[in-house]
Motif scaffolding. Structure first.
Motif, PDB file in Angstrom:
ATOM      1  N   LYS A   1       0.781  -1.474  -0.262  1.00 22.76           N
ATOM      2  CA  LYS A   1       0.149  -0.107   0.326  1.00 22.76           C
ATOM      3  C   LYS A   1       0.783   1.318  -0.052  1.00 22.76           C
ATOM      4  CE  LYS A   1      -3.782  -2.252   2.092  1.00 22.76           C
ATOM      5  NZ  LYS A   1      -5.087  -2.064   3.267  1.00 22.76           N
ATOM      6  N   ALA A   2       2.421   1.135   0.359  1.00 22.88           N
ATOM      7  CA  ALA A   2       2.981   2.566   0.609  1.00 22.88           C
ATOM      8  C   ALA A   2       4.435   1.578   0.325  1.00 22.88           C
ATOM      9  CB  ALA A   2       2.648   2.996   1.520  1.00 22.88           C
ATOM     10  N   ILE A   3       4.877   2.610  -0.306  1.00 25.73           N
ATOM     11  CA  ILE A   3       6.515   2.398  -0.414  1.00 25.73           C
ATOM     12  C   ILE A   3       6.884   4.230   0.765  1.00 25.73           C
ATOM     13  CG2 ILE A   3       8.698   2.949  -1.823  1.00 25.73           C
ATOM     14  CD1 ILE A   3       6.867   1.540  -3.612  1.00 25.73           C
ATOM     15  N   VAL A   4       8.033   3.517   1.956  1.00 21.62           N
ATOM     16  CA  VAL A   4       8.165   3.904   2.945  1.00 21.62           C
ATOM     17  C   VAL A   4       9.942   4.193   3.423  1.00 21.62           C
ATOM     18  CG1 VAL A   4       6.318   4.549   3.907  1.00 21.62           C
ATOM     19  CG2 VAL A   4       7.767   2.869   5.162  1.00 21.62           C
ATOM     20  N   MET A   5      10.969   4.979   3.516  1.00 18.09           N
ATOM     21  CA  MET A   5      11.720   5.338   4.297  1.00 18.09           C
ATOM     22  C   MET A   5      11.745   6.162   5.685  1.00 18.09           C
ATOM     23  SD  MET A   5      14.338   6.465   0.635  1.00 18.09           S
ATOM     24  CE  MET A   5      13.677   7.391  -0.586  1.00 18.09           C
TER      25      MET A   5
END
Length: 195
Positions: A141-145
């Protein structure tokens, strides 16, 4: 739209916490004051800023910036969706730091299998930047750093944010589940971010 940003922020925070081992912050329920300044049908969106406020103390616990892509793609279920960039500054990792994430605006699209996640970026028609490897823990659902205090992640996040601050345009290509590689365009000029 306020509901969309709140849902995105909550989903983003949950993905960050579960995917990267982030702890909880000391603030209680966050942000009843989110205000969106763009509409779902506005393809010329600019940066929108919100704050997270501790409902007990009234103190600001986080600052967020959102940007919606100017183009949309067709999902594998026949609807259209846009990509949103979120930048956040808060203490979700126990100390205030920057984080970065991308997610689909309506949620009709998903990122492909976690083994093929990540993204390519081009700033102001420069070279393709393929160095963005991400902590994602399996969510599509999301790509995060986020800054984990290890492996230079804080420098990597700040480098990406600085590129956004110095560019007029950004193009992000992601692998969309059931659709393939698709590119989203952003008018990123004017980002005000001093964190």
């Amino acid at each position: 739209m306020n509901k969309l940003i709140s849902i995105f922020a909550i989903a983003f925070a949950l993905v960050v916490m579960t995917s990267c081992g982030g702890g909880s912050s000391n603030s209680t329920q966050q942000d009843n004051s989110r205000e969106a300044q763009y509409t779902q049908d506005d393809p010329t969106t600019t940066w929108t800023y919100t704050t997270d406020v501790d409902d007990l103390t009234g103190k600001t616990t986080g600052i967020n910036a959102f940007l919606t892509s100017t183009n949309s793609i067709e999902s594998n279920i026949g609807t259209t969706d846009r990509l949103i960039i979120q930048i956040g500054y808060n203490s979700i990792t126990r100390k205030p730091s920057n984080m970065f994430g991308i997610a689909f605006k309506k949620g009709d699209c998903r990122f492909a299998d976690k083994n093929s996640q990540g993204f390519y970026a081009v700033f102001d028609n420069g070279d393709v930047d393929d160095t963005w490897t991400l902590c994602n823990g399996g969510s599509n659902k999301a790509i995060v750093m986020i800054s984990d205090g290890l492996s230079g992640s804080e420098n990597k996040i700040n480098s990406f944010i600085n590129k956004l601050k110095n560019a007029k345009t950004c193009r992000i290509q992601v692998n969309v589940d059931g659709v393939g590689m698709k590119t989203f365009n952003f008018n990123c000029e004017g980002l005000k971010w001093d964190y």
